[in-house]
Design a protein around this motif. Structure first.
Motif, PDB file in Angstrom:
ATOM      1  N   VAL A 158       0.832  -1.200   0.000  1.00 44.41           N
ATOM      2  CA  VAL A 158       0.000   0.000   0.000  1.00 44.41           C
ATOM      3  C   VAL A 158       0.868   1.252   0.000  1.00 44.41           C
ATOM      4  O   VAL A 158       2.016   1.235   0.433  1.00 44.41           O
ATOM      5  N   ARG A 159       0.292   2.311  -0.451  1.00 44.72           N
ATOM      6  CA  ARG A 159       0.935   3.622  -0.416  1.00 44.72           C
ATOM      7  C   ARG A 159       0.784   4.184   0.994  1.00 44.72           C
ATOM      8  O   ARG A 159      -0.241   3.998   1.633  1.00 44.72           O
ATOM      9  N   ASN A 160       1.812   4.891   1.498  1.00 44.81           N
ATOM     10  CA  ASN A 160       1.757   5.393   2.875  1.00 44.81           C
ATOM     11  C   ASN A 160       2.363   6.781   2.975  1.00 44.81           C
ATOM     12  O   ASN A 160       3.411   6.970   3.593  1.00 44.81           O
ATOM     13  N   GLY A 161       1.759   7.758   2.353  1.00 43.83           N
ATOM     14  CA  GLY A 161       2.197   9.147   2.491  1.00 43.83           C
ATOM     15  C   GLY A 161       3.536   9.419   1.829  1.00 43.83           C
ATOM     16  O   GLY A 161       3.870   8.874   0.786  1.00 43.83           O
ATOM     17  N   TYR A 162       4.313  10.294   2.501  1.00 45.41           N
ATOM     18  CA  TYR A 162       5.600  10.727   1.964  1.00 45.41           C
ATOM     19  C   TYR A 162       6.687  10.595   3.005  1.00 45.41           C
ATOM     20  O   TYR A 162       6.433  10.710   4.205  1.00 45.41           O
ATOM     21  N   GLY A 163       7.907  10.391   2.535  1.00 48.44           N
ATOM     22  CA  GLY A 163       9.063  10.344   3.415  1.00 48.44           C
ATOM     23  C   GLY A 163       9.489  11.758   3.790  1.00 48.44           C
ATOM     24  O   GLY A 163       8.897  12.751   3.362  1.00 48.44           O
ATOM     25  N   ALA A 164      10.537  11.842   4.575  1.00 45.49           N
ATOM     26  CA  ALA A 164      11.059  13.139   4.983  1.00 45.49           C
ATOM     27  C   ALA A 164      11.642  13.875   3.778  1.00 45.49           C
ATOM     28  O   ALA A 164      12.155  13.254   2.840  1.00 45.49           O
ATOM     29  N   THR A 165      11.581  15.178   3.806  1.00 45.32           N
ATOM     30  CA  THR A 165      12.156  15.987   2.747  1.00 45.32           C
ATOM     31  C   THR A 165      13.675  15.903   2.806  1.00 45.32           C
ATOM     32  O   THR A 165      14.266  15.960   3.871  1.00 45.32           O
ATOM     33  N   ARG A 166      14.287  15.735   1.653  1.00 49.35           N
ATOM     34  CA  ARG A 166      15.741  15.714   1.585  1.00 49.35           C
ATOM     35  C   ARG A 166      16.195  16.487   0.362  1.00 49.35           C
ATOM     36  O   ARG A 166      15.433  16.730  -0.567  1.00 49.35           O
ATOM     37  N   HIS A 167      17.464  16.879   0.383  1.00 51.57           N
ATOM     38  CA  HIS A 167      18.043  17.649  -0.705  1.00 51.57           C
ATOM     39  C   HIS A 167      18.969  16.750  -1.509  1.00 51.57           C
ATOM     40  O   HIS A 167      19.778  16.025  -0.945  1.00 51.57           O
ATOM     41  N   VAL A 168      18.832  16.824  -2.819  1.00 51.37           N
ATOM     42  CA  VAL A 168      19.675  16.053  -3.726  1.00 51.37           C
ATOM     43  C   VAL A 168      20.450  17.045  -4.586  1.00 51.37           C
ATOM     44  O   VAL A 168      19.858  17.922  -5.228  1.00 51.37           O
ATOM     45  N   GLN A 169      21.774  16.934  -4.581  1.00 50.73           N
ATOM     46  CA  GLN A 169      22.614  17.804  -5.394  1.00 50.73           C
ATOM     47  C   GLN A 169      22.600  17.295  -6.839  1.00 50.73           C
ATOM     48  O   GLN A 169      22.897  16.141  -7.087  1.00 50.73           O
ATOM     49  N   LEU A 205      18.034  20.122  -5.356  1.00 53.34           N
ATOM     50  CA  LEU A 205      16.590  19.928  -5.509  1.00 53.34           C
ATOM     51  C   LEU A 205      16.043  19.389  -4.203  1.00 53.34           C
ATOM     52  O   LEU A 205      16.635  18.497  -3.591  1.00 53.34           O
ATOM     53  N   GLU A 206      14.919  19.909  -3.786  1.00 52.50           N
ATOM     54  CA  GLU A 206      14.257  19.424  -2.582  1.00 52.50           C
ATOM     55  C   GLU A 206      13.265  18.349  -2.991  1.00 52.50           C
ATOM     56  O   GLU A 206      12.406  18.588  -3.843  1.00 52.50           O
ATOM     57  N   VAL A 207      13.404  17.172  -2.395  1.00 53.16           N
ATOM     58  CA  VAL A 207      12.587  16.026  -2.799  1.00 53.16           C
ATOM     59  C   VAL A 207      11.911  15.424  -1.582  1.00 53.16           C
ATOM     60  O   VAL A 207      12.532  15.235  -0.541  1.00 53.16           O
ATOM     61  N   GLN A 208      10.637  15.125  -1.732  1.00 56.09           N
ATOM     62  CA  GLN A 208       9.887  14.393  -0.719  1.00 56.09           C
ATOM     63  C   GLN A 208       9.308  13.176  -1.428  1.00 56.09           C
ATOM     64  O   GLN A 208       8.304  13.262  -2.119  1.00 56.09           O
ATOM     65  N   SER A 209       9.973  12.045  -1.270  1.00 54.41           N
ATOM     66  CA  SER A 209       9.587  10.866  -2.037  1.00 54.41           C
ATOM     67  C   SER A 209       8.395  10.159  -1.405  1.00 54.41           C
ATOM     68  O   SER A 209       8.250  10.123  -0.186  1.00 54.41           O
ATOM     69  N   PRO A 210       7.527   9.571  -2.241  1.00 53.03           N
ATOM     70  CA  PRO A 210       6.387   8.815  -1.742  1.00 53.03           C
ATOM     71  C   PRO A 210       6.841   7.538  -1.033  1.00 53.03           C
ATOM     72  O   PRO A 210       7.856   6.951  -1.405  1.00 53.03           O
ATOM     73  N   ARG A 211       6.094   7.142  -0.017  1.00 54.60           N
ATOM     74  CA  ARG A 211       6.441   5.939   0.739  1.00 54.60           C
ATOM     75  C   ARG A 211       5.510   4.797   0.354  1.00 54.60           C
ATOM     76  O   ARG A 211       4.342   4.992   0.043  1.00 54.60           O
ATOM     77  N   VAL A 212       6.065   3.589   0.437  1.00 57.58           N
ATOM     78  CA  VAL A 212       5.291   2.373   0.171  1.00 57.58           C
ATOM     79  C   VAL A 212       5.533   1.417   1.331  1.00 57.58           C
ATOM     80  O   VAL A 212       6.667   1.220   1.749  1.00 57.58           O
ATOM     81  N   VAL A 213       4.462   0.839   1.848  1.00 60.17           N
ATOM     82  CA  VAL A 213       4.582  -0.211   2.857  1.00 60.17           C
ATOM     83  C   VAL A 213       4.359  -1.534   2.137  1.00 60.17           C
ATOM     84  O   VAL A 213       3.293  -1.781   1.584  1.00 60.17           O
TER      85      VAL A 213
END
Length: 160
Positions: free
Chosen positions: A79-90, A96-104
């Motif tokens: 199932v899909r479970n919201g979003y992970g913590a925001t992180r920065h990718v160079q 770029l600021e990324v908040q990736s979707p989470r999956v359980v």
């Protein structure tokens, strides 16, 4: 209305349609002025939207692939479970600021492997390869953050 201009090496004024916006970053030793044109800001915003859309599509595809996997109570195992913590990718366009979707994924010994954005990715491979090249060109390790900051932004200090 006054038109913005940019000074060239020969000291002649040339009008530019999208003048760079300066952002000053204070440090205890120096002040860096980072110019970001409207084009660069647009490219960065577009790359961020494209990355988020690709991550959403990847997660949606993974969840749909295993939509029929159920436990003994009839509940979905993936199932899909919201979003992970925001992180920065160079990236080559800057951070770029990324908040990736989470999956359980409750299936035994399985978990969602994002091929687009692995869990601990902080720099794109092109940035990882840039550091040794700069070192070979004669930029010392202590000067690396100052050399990379105009290209990558204020978070370039942790790269060297």
């Amino acid at each position: 209305m006054r038109q913005a201009s940019w000074w060239c090496l020969n000291q002649t004024k040339m009008p530019i349609p999208n003048p760079p916006q300066e952002s000053h970053q204070e440090d205890s030793r120096f002040t860096t002025v980072i110019c970001q044109s409207e084009l660069e800001q647009t490219l960065r915003a577009g790359a961020q939207r494209l990355l988020l859309a690709a991550l959403e599509a990847e997660v949606e595809n993974y969840v749909q692939t295993y939509r029929d996997a159920r436990d003994e109570h009839g509940r979905r195992l993936v199932v899909r479970n919201g979003y992970g913590a925001t992180r920065h990718v160079q990236t080559g366009l800057g951070p770029l600021e990324v908040q990736s979707p989470r999956v359980v994924d409750r299936r035994e010994n399985e978990r969602f492997p994002s091929r687009i954005l692995p869990p601990y990715l902080r720099r794109t491979p092109s940035i990882e390869n840039l550091i040794p090249i700069l070192y070979l060109k004669g930029i010392s390790t202590s000067a690396m953050p100052q050399a990379l900051e105009p290209l990558l932004g204020a978070n370039a200090g942790g790269l060297a």
